[in-house]
Design a protein around this motif. Structure first.
Motif, PDB file in Angstrom:
ATOM      1  N   GLY A 275       0.823  -1.161  -0.036  1.00  0.00           N
ATOM      2  CA  GLY A 275       0.034  -0.034   0.068  1.00  0.00           C
ATOM      3  C   GLY A 275       0.934   1.182  -0.010  1.00  0.00           C
ATOM      4  O   GLY A 275       0.501   2.190   0.922  1.00  0.00           O
TER       5      GLY A 275
ATOM      6  N   LYS B 172       7.180  -1.894  -9.935  1.00  0.00           N
ATOM      7  CA  LYS B 172       6.059  -2.100 -10.380  1.00  0.00           C
ATOM      8  C   LYS B 172       5.373  -0.545 -10.184  1.00  0.00           C
ATOM      9  O   LYS B 172       4.774  -0.097 -11.030  1.00  0.00           O
TER      10      LYS B 172
ATOM     11  N   CYS C 104       8.520   0.207  -5.448  1.00  0.00           N
ATOM     12  CA  CYS C 104       9.215  -0.797  -6.065  1.00  0.00           C
ATOM     13  C   CYS C 104       9.074  -0.615  -7.657  1.00  0.00           C
ATOM     14  O   CYS C 104       8.435   0.408  -8.059  1.00  0.00           O
TER      15      CYS C 104
ATOM     16  N   PRO D 198       8.212  -5.777  -2.463  1.00  0.00           N
ATOM     17  CA  PRO D 198       9.480  -5.407  -2.342  1.00  0.00           C
ATOM     18  C   PRO D 198       9.778  -4.191  -1.362  1.00  0.00           C
ATOM     19  O   PRO D 198      10.876  -4.328  -0.736  1.00  0.00           O
TER      20      PRO D 198
HETATM   21 FE1  SF4 Z   1       4.748  -0.462  -3.057  1.00  0.00          FE
HETATM   22 FE2  SF4 Z   1       5.350  -1.970  -5.044  1.00  0.00          FE
HETATM   23 FE3  SF4 Z   1       3.727  -2.873  -3.721  1.00  0.00          FE
HETATM   24 FE4  SF4 Z   1       3.135  -0.983  -5.216  1.00  0.00          FE
HETATM   25  S1  SF4 Z   1       3.838  -3.231  -5.772  1.00  0.00           S
HETATM   26  S2  SF4 Z   1       2.544  -1.112  -3.143  1.00  0.00           S
HETATM   27  S3  SF4 Z   1       5.187   0.138  -5.084  1.00  0.00           S
HETATM   28  S4  SF4 Z   1       5.824  -2.660  -3.187  1.00  0.00           S
END
Ligand code: SF4
Length: 885
Positions: free
Chosen positions: A20, A50, A48, A181
């Motif tokens: 989140g 993504k 991260c 991540p």
């Molecule tokens: Fe955070 Fe990556 Fe999860 Fe998005 S995908 S909430 S940026 S860890």
């Protein structure tokens, strides 16, 4: 600049995993810039790969932008009035003829809490059935059941700061390095003692002091052994457990097992089992974080209970740096739980099987009825659709034809269903193909509401883009249908009004009985809602609450937590006969679910472009398949095809296949079709981590790839995968039957003009079975095709780079046909997607610069310097740079 709208920053939250993270979107006249929100407590400015690539996924290509209706003449565009009336009339008709349990909703952890709230209200309070389930059933319902059994309520007791405070973190059934991540990096930065429990050696093991590669499905034996060992070695907190828990004797009796037996069953060395037990026993501040490897099992609830039992016995819960911690998969799985989005829950953490709760919710809603018994959970729901028990279903924001186990059964079910409604942001999904009505929903960046992350933190997701075409918010679509069905109570004028009602319900008759309480937010006006800062529930007049249960008072009526007996049992389907391998499925680092969003980003597509079958080299030998070649994974339920890979991290007897590829992105890579549909008897969560399978050769006569600026029809090719490139599409192909005239075949497939009309370059090596061709348009590369009898085709990366050139020089044309970049050297696969650094660049930097550490690599080529997700891969290259140079 005179435009008063710019510049401005919109603070929102990420669309993907349950960490989140906060995202700050800076909007200016030149466009937007997206970065981590430094003020958001979940990520403090970090994202991260993504999350960093969210801005690359906002294009409208492939979007569903107007309602569509399928009738005898096929698909046609419809107005909103017609589409909503068709859905309302269809649902009304089925209910009148067959009763409320003949209709159903299948919704998603991608929905915002406000969307979830209204659809649950419609179904349970007005239609009067609990046949509403969510794809969160597939990822964390075992945690929900485990929490409810232990604590009396679905509560994650801790918070992310506990990862900073812990002296030891146990990561079990969690490849956090790829799936969560930002949490993983948080742990890695402080580096407490880390124990990873996972049959595979994943990227998460990079920071492990101890890795226990247990036999798949034996987690309960391991944690029962820990419980027994803690008791016998004096690590129980007798005073605390005696006062605040019940069920200790029964749990210990069911758990009793010697470490030697644990080592034998789990197939790990006894010394490692004892090292884990000793470390857990002697470290007070322990967090045990777990995810789908624990939940997705026919004994998932018991696995969760076995973990929680160890924390309850030792009193390690509710205080800084300790506790069991469920890492949630989706961005709003927890928000869905809060509003009762699961078929066995009511709203606001109230229970369907509690008459007082039912009366309370009905009174609050002033609704004509209330569901009286639990509805059908996901797998059972689609069985009931196939049998004709459920005759109308509305799928919201999810793709069950890809993601459910025994996914071909879902296709059969939808084909038999009288009315299938899908609301989604994407036009062509595997599920949409079976719908009668498609309703265009708003996507991330366009929609407005709240989500709740793994640590109970509610954050705003804010719109910063206009609604495209005719797309509407999910809550608005649902309210439109509810009103057309004649129901009152759906006249909301915005998400703030829904949130306020949701908060009021959480406090209604609560009096401290349920920890889920947003009472102080019940009076939020629109402006306050818009400005809402991230806050952890329960919300008190003083603000949010970081940790729960520090006082030892749990949510069961007697205030005591329960240790739950967990007699171990093996996965439902054992290997045997022709199915001698265990299939495990999961996520990849740079993709999300069925890739409808992440698949749009060329940067994200590069890390893992195609699906694969990861298996041990000896198993590959035994099954007559070879690395890089296609093979078929087959179970008693279905099959899929992908290339074999040896990651080095998988034990003998197991195969791993990623979950992301669908019928829209590959001809035959839907792993859901292979997964067995057995579920946990308590939570209903499917056993995605243990399906007996076999692997067999998938014979083809040639391999090829095409890079093309325009989409190509490939239905007649035996096997294909489509990959998004930067300015082009890449198709990986394989076919049966010799290509006797590859030139003719290539021209026909690419749609090249005949004869000399085309600027067509080609090269053929008949002896070697190789053919290459390129179509130029105005000296610019338009398409190229490479064919070979073997799978070892030229590197695609540098070829893809040629699509960025306005013209190709003669030397580049020659290099193109040679399949060799000018100057030689390998680019290799993308390693650091944040900065676009490839394995070849890193390897050459290591060799040329004599680099010996990740830090040195980062300072030289930047790789690993942002989100850190690629650090495990940089270490692999450091170990063998010449292999990648
Ligand atoms: Fe955070 Fe990556 Fe999860 Fe998005 S995908 S909430 S940026 S860890």
């Amino acid at each position: 600049m005179n435009d008063p709208r710019f510049p401005r920053t919109v603070r929102t939250s990420c669309a993907y995993c349950g960490v989140g993270c906060g995202v700050a979107v800076e909007l200016g006249p030149e466009g937007m810039r997206l970065a981590g929100d430094e003020a958001h407590p979940a990520n403090a400015g970090r994202l991260c790969v993504k999350g960093s690539a969210l801005g690359e996924t906002l294009g409208l290509d492939g979007r569903l932008l107007a309602p569509q209706v399928r009738d005898a003449g096929g698909w046609r565009e419809a107005g909103w009035d017609e589409a909503l009336e068709k859905v309302a009339a269809g649902f009304r008709s089925v209910i009148e003829r067959h009763g409320p349990d003949a209709v159903a909703f299948y919704v998603s952890g991608q929905l915002l809490t406000e969307d979830y709230y209204v659809v649950n209200k419609l179904m349970k309070g007005y239609i009067g059935s609990a046949n509403i389930d969510t794809n969160s059933r597939l990822c964390m319902s075992s945690s929900v059941a485990g929490h409810k059994r232990a604590f009396g309520e679905d509560v994650v007791p801790g918070c992310y700061e506990d990862f900073d405070e812990a002296d030891m973190v146990v990561l079990t059934g969690s490849n956090a390095a790829w799936c969560h991540p930002i949490i993983y990096q948080r742990i890695a930065r402080r580096k407490p003692k880390v124990v990873v429990i996972d049959p595979r050696r994943t990227a998460t093991c990079d920071i492990a002091d101890l890795h226990l590669p247990i036999k798949p499905g034996t987690d309960v034996w391991l944690f029962n052994g820990l419980l027994t060992w803690l008791e016998r070695h004096g690590h129980a907190d007798d005073a605390w457990a005696g006062e605040h828990t019940a069920g200790r004797e029964e749990a210990l009796a069911a758990a009793a097992i010697e470490p030697e037996e644990v080592a034998r069953v789990c197939r790990v060395p006894l010394d490692d089992v004892l090292a884990f037990y000793e470390a857990f026993g002697t470290t007070r501040k322990v967090v045990t974080a777990y995810s789908q490897g624990v939940n997705q099992s026919s004994s998932g609830t018991d696995k969760v209970s076995a973990i929680i039992n160890c924390h309850l016995l030792t009193g390690r819960i509710g205080h800084p740096g300790m506790g069991p911690f469920s890492l949630t998969g989706q961005p709003n799985a927890m928000g869905g739980r809060e509003v009762g989005g699961l078929a066995n829950m009511l709203a606001a953490h109230m229970d369907l099987d509690n008459a007082e709760h039912r009366a309370s919710v009905q009174a609050f809603w002033n609704s004509p009825r209330i569901a009286e018994r639990p509805g059908l959970k996901a797998v059972d729901l689609f069985r009931a659709i196939e049998s004709g028990q459920v005759k109308a279903v509305w799928v919201m924001g999810t793709n069950p034809v890809v993601s459910l186990p025994d996914a071909d059964q879902v296709k059969r079910a939808l084909d038999k269903c009288e009315l299938v409604v899908v609301s989604d942001v994407v036009r062509d999904t595997d599920t949409n193909a079976h719908a009668h009505v498609l309703l265009p929903a708003l996507a991330w960046g366009e929609k407005d509401g709240t989500v709740t992350n793994s640590e109970r933190r509610i954050s705003r997701q804010r719109a910063f883009l206009p609604a495209p075409g005719g797309a509407r918010a999910d809550w608005k679509i649902v309210c439109g249908v509810a009103q057309r069905m004649g129901y009152e109570g759906f006249g909301f004028d915005g998400p703030h009004a829904i949130f306020a009602e949701h908060a009021q319900l959480s406090a209604f008759g609560n009096r401290g009985a349920r920890r889920f309480d947003l009472g102080p937010l019940a009076a939020l006006g629109r402006a306050e809602y818009d400005a809402l800062e991230p806050v952890q529930w329960p919300v008190t007049p003083a603000g949010g609450t970081a940790r729960l249960y520090a006082d030892g008072r749990f949510s069961h009526p007697d205030g005591r937590a329960r240790l739950v007996p967990t007699p171990p049992r093996a996965p439902a389907h054992a290997t045997g006969g022709e199915y001698t391998l265990v299939l495990n499925t999961g996520r990849m680092r740079d993709q999300w679910h069925t890739m409808t969003r992440t698949g749009k980003s060329p940067r994200l597509a590069e890390h893992t472009s195609e699906s694969f079958i990861d298996m041990h080299p000896q198993d590959a030998l035994l099954h007559a398949v070879r690395e890089g070649e296609l093979a078929r994974v087959r179970s008693a339920w279905g099959e899929m095809v992908a290339k074999v890979r040896h990651s080095g991290g998988i034990p003998r007897g197991s195969v791993f296949v990623p979950i992301h590829w669908s019928g829209a992105t590959a001809s035959d890579a839907r792993i859901g079709a292979v997964v067995n549909p057995v579920v946990d008897p308590v939570s209903g969560e499917p056993e995605f981590k243990h399906t007996p399978v076999t692997v067999e050769p998938f014979r083809v006569d040639w391999y090829a790839f095409i890079l093309s600026r325009t989409p190509l029809p490939l239905e007649r090719v035996t096997h294909w995968t489509r990959v998004q490139g930067d300015g082009y599409l890449r198709y990986e192909l394989a076919g049966r039957g010799p290509l006797r005239e590859p030139g003719q075949w290539a021209r026909a497939l690419l749609g090249a003009p005949p004869g000399d009309e085309a600027d067509w370059l080609e090269y053929e090596d008949q002896c070697g079975g190789a053919y290459r061709a390129a179509l130029m348009e105005d000296d610019r590369l338009a398409q190229c095709v490479f064919v070979s009898a073997r799978p070892d085709l030229p590197e695609r990366t540098w070829l893809g780079g040629l699509f960025a050139s306005a013209t190709l020089a003669p030397a580049e044309r020659a290099a193109l046909l040679a399949g060799q970049p000018l100057g030689g050297g390998k680019d290799g696969a993308i390693v650091c997607a944040c900065f676009g650094v490839r394995s070849g660049t890193i390897a050459r930097a290591i060799v040329d610069g004599g680099l010996s550490s990740v830090e040195a690599v980062t300072s030289c080529v930047r790789a690993g310097g942002n989100c850190g997700s690629c650090i495990p891969e940089i270490r692999t290259i450091l170990a063998e740079p010449m292999r990648f140079a």
